[in-house]
Design a protein around this motif. Structure first.
Motif, PDB file in Angstrom:
ATOM      1  N   ARG A 154       0.724  -0.543   0.098  1.00 49.12           N
ATOM      2  CA  ARG A 154      -0.093  -0.130  -0.082  1.00 49.12           C
ATOM      3  C   ARG A 154       0.767   1.161   0.227  1.00 49.12           C
ATOM      4  NH1 ARG A 154      -3.751  -1.495   5.062  1.00 49.12           N
ATOM      5  NH2 ARG A 154      -1.681  -2.661   5.170  1.00 49.12           N
ATOM      6  N   GLN A 155       1.509   1.578   0.859  1.00 49.09           N
ATOM      7  CA  GLN A 155       2.681   2.985   0.942  1.00 49.09           C
ATOM      8  C   GLN A 155       3.622   2.338  -0.264  1.00 49.09           C
ATOM      9  OE1 GLN A 155       2.452   5.301   3.116  1.00 49.09           O
ATOM     10  NE2 GLN A 155       3.711   5.951   2.331  1.00 49.09           N
ATOM     11  N   LEU A 156       4.092   1.751  -0.584  1.00 45.23           N
ATOM     12  CA  LEU A 156       4.752   2.291  -2.409  1.00 45.23           C
ATOM     13  C   LEU A 156       3.939   2.033  -3.347  1.00 45.23           C
ATOM     14  CD1 LEU A 156       7.400   1.218  -3.669  1.00 45.23           C
ATOM     15  CD2 LEU A 156       6.590  -1.311  -4.165  1.00 45.23           C
ATOM     16  N   ARG A 157       2.303   1.529  -3.090  1.00 41.41           N
ATOM     17  CA  ARG A 157       2.087   2.310  -4.298  1.00 41.41           C
ATOM     18  C   ARG A 157       1.673   3.726  -4.494  1.00 41.41           C
ATOM     19  NH1 ARG A 157      -3.291  -1.998  -4.278  1.00 41.41           N
ATOM     20  NH2 ARG A 157      -2.091  -2.611  -2.706  1.00 41.41           N
ATOM     21  N   ARG A 158       0.900   3.675  -2.997  1.00 37.26           N
ATOM     22  CA  ARG A 158       1.232   5.595  -2.746  1.00 37.26           C
ATOM     23  C   ARG A 158       2.171   6.136  -3.136  1.00 37.26           C
ATOM     24  NH1 ARG A 158      -1.826   4.209   2.024  1.00 37.26           N
ATOM     25  NH2 ARG A 158       0.008   3.620   2.867  1.00 37.26           N
ATOM     26  N   GLU A 159       3.291   6.135  -2.746  1.00 40.83           N
ATOM     27  CA  GLU A 159       4.845   6.274  -3.419  1.00 40.83           C
ATOM     28  C   GLU A 159       4.954   6.665  -4.764  1.00 40.83           C
ATOM     29  OE1 GLU A 159       6.041   8.655  -1.782  1.00 40.83           O
ATOM     30  OE2 GLU A 159       5.422   7.828   0.003  1.00 40.83           O
ATOM     31  N   ILE A 160       3.833   5.871  -5.293  1.00 38.53           N
ATOM     32  CA  ILE A 160       4.504   5.328  -6.874  1.00 38.53           C
ATOM     33  C   ILE A 160       3.421   6.113  -7.307  1.00 38.53           C
ATOM     34  CG2 ILE A 160       3.427   4.033  -8.835  1.00 38.53           C
ATOM     35  CD1 ILE A 160       4.973   1.717  -7.434  1.00 38.53           C
ATOM     36  N   ALA A 161       1.813   6.794  -7.131  1.00 42.94           N
ATOM     37  CA  ALA A 161       1.090   7.533  -7.339  1.00 42.94           C
ATOM     38  C   ALA A 161       1.513   9.489  -7.049  1.00 42.94           C
ATOM     39  CB  ALA A 161      -0.169   7.545  -6.750  1.00 42.94           C
ATOM     40  N   ASN A 162       2.957   9.073  -6.091  1.00 45.50           N
ATOM     41  CA  ASN A 162       2.799  10.447  -6.169  1.00 45.50           C
ATOM     42  C   ASN A 162       3.556  11.105  -6.648  1.00 45.50           C
ATOM     43  OD1 ASN A 162       1.586  10.714  -3.410  1.00 45.50           O
ATOM     44  ND2 ASN A 162       3.074  10.425  -2.221  1.00 45.50           N
ATOM     45  N   VAL A 163       5.218  10.056  -7.174  1.00 45.38           N
ATOM     46  CA  VAL A 163       5.289  10.340  -8.627  1.00 45.38           C
ATOM     47  C   VAL A 163       5.319  10.264  -9.846  1.00 45.38           C
ATOM     48  CG1 VAL A 163       7.744   8.875  -9.861  1.00 45.38           C
ATOM     49  CG2 VAL A 163       7.734   8.853  -7.282  1.00 45.38           C
ATOM     50  N   ASP A 164       3.844   9.353  -9.964  1.00 44.67           N
ATOM     51  CA  ASP A 164       3.571   9.362 -11.280  1.00 44.67           C
ATOM     52  C   ASP A 164       2.451  11.022 -10.777  1.00 44.67           C
ATOM     53  OD1 ASP A 164       4.144   7.156 -12.470  1.00 44.67           O
ATOM     54  OD2 ASP A 164       1.840   6.534 -10.909  1.00 44.67           O
ATOM     55  N   ALA A 165       2.589  11.519 -10.313  1.00 45.95           N
ATOM     56  CA  ALA A 165       1.597  13.409 -10.757  1.00 45.95           C
ATOM     57  C   ALA A 165       2.505  14.181 -10.251  1.00 45.95           C
ATOM     58  CB  ALA A 165       0.380  13.437  -8.764  1.00 45.95           C
ATOM     59  N   ALA A 166       4.185  13.989 -10.084  1.00 43.95           N
ATOM     60  CA  ALA A 166       4.478  15.140  -9.694  1.00 43.95           C
ATOM     61  C   ALA A 166       5.040  14.569 -11.416  1.00 43.95           C
ATOM     62  CB  ALA A 166       5.790  14.978  -8.913  1.00 43.95           C
ATOM     63  N   ILE A 167       5.869  13.562 -11.867  1.00 42.51           N
ATOM     64  CA  ILE A 167       5.904  14.109 -13.188  1.00 42.51           C
ATOM     65  C   ILE A 167       4.855  14.592 -14.204  1.00 42.51           C
ATOM     66  CG2 ILE A 167       6.770  12.680 -15.577  1.00 42.51           C
ATOM     67  CD1 ILE A 167       8.166  10.190 -13.579  1.00 42.51           C
ATOM     68  N   ASP A 168       3.251  13.800 -13.455  1.00 39.92           N
ATOM     69  CA  ASP A 168       2.513  14.934 -14.403  1.00 39.92           C
ATOM     70  C   ASP A 168       2.623  16.272 -14.872  1.00 39.92           C
ATOM     71  OD1 ASP A 168       1.652  12.345 -16.119  1.00 39.92           O
ATOM     72  OD2 ASP A 168       0.190  12.239 -14.476  1.00 39.92           O
ATOM     73  N   GLY A 169       2.411  16.628 -13.156  1.00 38.03           N
ATOM     74  CA  GLY A 169       2.926  18.089 -13.268  1.00 38.03           C
ATOM     75  C   GLY A 169       3.948  18.556 -13.670  1.00 38.03           C
ATOM     76  N   PHE A 170       5.091  17.877 -13.535  1.00 37.86           N
ATOM     77  CA  PHE A 170       6.040  18.529 -13.972  1.00 37.86           C
ATOM     78  C   PHE A 170       5.928  18.519 -15.781  1.00 37.86           C
ATOM     79  CE2 PHE A 170      10.391  17.869 -16.158  1.00 37.86           C
ATOM     80  CZ  PHE A 170      10.820  18.996 -15.519  1.00 37.86           C
ATOM     81  N   MET A 171       5.428  17.716 -16.742  1.00 36.71           N
ATOM     82  CA  MET A 171       5.048  17.418 -17.798  1.00 36.71           C
ATOM     83  C   MET A 171       4.344  18.582 -17.922  1.00 36.71           C
ATOM     84  SD  MET A 171       7.045  15.811 -19.186  1.00 36.71           S
ATOM     85  CE  MET A 171       7.170  15.446 -20.636  1.00 36.71           C
ATOM     86  N   ARG A 172       3.423  18.914 -17.327  1.00 35.51           N
ATOM     87  CA  ARG A 172       2.485  20.542 -18.035  1.00 35.51           C
ATOM     88  C   ARG A 172       2.716  21.327 -17.969  1.00 35.51           C
ATOM     89  NH1 ARG A 172      -0.806  16.496 -14.527  1.00 35.51           N
ATOM     90  NH2 ARG A 172      -0.849  18.121 -12.784  1.00 35.51           N
ATOM     91  N   GLU A 173       3.488  21.540 -17.044  1.00 34.80           N
ATOM     92  CA  GLU A 173       4.197  23.312 -16.887  1.00 34.80           C
ATOM     93  C   GLU A 173       5.341  23.133 -17.684  1.00 34.80           C
ATOM     94  OE1 GLU A 173       5.407  26.105 -14.853  1.00 34.80           O
ATOM     95  OE2 GLU A 173       3.808  25.340 -14.764  1.00 34.80           O
ATOM     96  N   LEU A 174       6.393  22.335 -18.308  1.00 33.40           N
ATOM     97  CA  LEU A 174       7.289  22.475 -19.421  1.00 33.40           C
ATOM     98  C   LEU A 174       6.510  22.196 -21.041  1.00 33.40           C
ATOM     99  CD1 LEU A 174       9.952  19.043 -19.400  1.00 33.40           C
ATOM    100  CD2 LEU A 174      10.052  21.634 -19.509  1.00 33.40           C
ATOM    101  N   ILE A 175       5.192  22.272 -21.033  1.00 32.77           N
ATOM    102  CA  ILE A 175       4.058  22.193 -22.135  1.00 32.77           C
ATOM    103  C   ILE A 175       3.829  23.775 -21.862  1.00 32.77           C
ATOM    104  CG2 ILE A 175       1.943  21.824 -22.908  1.00 32.77           C
ATOM    105  CD1 ILE A 175       2.741  18.481 -22.670  1.00 32.77           C
ATOM    106  N   ARG A 176       3.366  24.019 -20.941  1.00 35.47           N
ATOM    107  CA  ARG A 176       2.788  25.154 -20.593  1.00 35.47           C
ATOM    108  C   ARG A 176       3.869  26.490 -20.440  1.00 35.47           C
ATOM    109  NH1 ARG A 176       2.938  29.433 -17.248  1.00 35.47           N
ATOM    110  NH2 ARG A 176       4.674  28.636 -15.491  1.00 35.47           N
ATOM    111  N   LEU A 177       4.946  26.210 -20.346  1.00 29.85           N
ATOM    112  CA  LEU A 177       6.697  27.059 -20.446  1.00 29.85           C
ATOM    113  C   LEU A 177       6.408  27.372 -21.666  1.00 29.85           C
ATOM    114  CD1 LEU A 177       8.407  26.153 -17.696  1.00 29.85           C
ATOM    115  CD2 LEU A 177       7.075  28.141 -18.442  1.00 29.85           C
ATOM    116  N   SER A 178       6.985  26.376 -22.757  1.00 29.98           N
ATOM    117  CA  SER A 178       7.058  26.146 -24.449  1.00 29.98           C
ATOM    118  C   SER A 178       5.620  26.179 -24.974  1.00 29.98           C
ATOM    119  CB  SER A 178       7.549  24.583 -24.782  1.00 29.98           C
ATOM    120  OG  SER A 178       5.971  23.697 -24.774  1.00 29.98           O
ATOM    121  N   ASN A 179       5.031  26.959 -24.857  1.00 28.81           N
ATOM    122  CA  ASN A 179       3.929  27.635 -25.190  1.00 28.81           C
ATOM    123  C   ASN A 179       3.814  29.101 -25.191  1.00 28.81           C
ATOM    124  OD1 ASN A 179       2.623  25.555 -26.464  1.00 28.81           O
ATOM    125  ND2 ASN A 179       1.841  24.556 -25.019  1.00 28.81           N
ATOM    126  N   GLN A 180       4.338  29.200 -24.256  1.00 31.94           N
ATOM    127  CA  GLN A 180       5.150  30.801 -23.952  1.00 31.94           C
ATOM    128  C   GLN A 180       5.244  31.890 -24.996  1.00 31.94           C
ATOM    129  OE1 GLN A 180       5.500  31.236 -19.476  1.00 31.94           O
ATOM    130  NE2 GLN A 180       4.259  31.056 -18.752  1.00 31.94           N
TER     131      GLN A 180
END
Length: 74
Positions: free
Chosen positions: A48-74
């Protein structure tokens, strides 16, 4: 971006004989029972804890990718 780390291997030791087994992050996403290839011991893993941490990493990577896309569109 779940697939980014899905093939990353994590070592886990059999609680019965200590044999080291490498399982992928994707394996841990979908499994909680480990059958040792050395002694055939079936271990029920509390992932359970490992899967929560994996989900946190997934969310952080998704947020990072969204921010990269946002910055590249400026």
């Amino acid at each position: 971006m779940k697939i980014l780390f899905d093939d990353q291997r994590l070592p886990i030791a059999c609680p019965n004989c200590g044999h080291k087994v490498n399982k992928t992050v994707n394996w841990f996403r979908h499994n909680q029972k480990l059958t040792c290839p050395e002694c055939d011991f079936i271990a029920c893993l509390d992932t359970r804890q490992l899967r929560r941490e994996i989900a946190n990493v997934d969310a952080a990577i998704d947020g990072f990718m969204r921010e990269l896309i946002r910055l590249s569109n400026q």
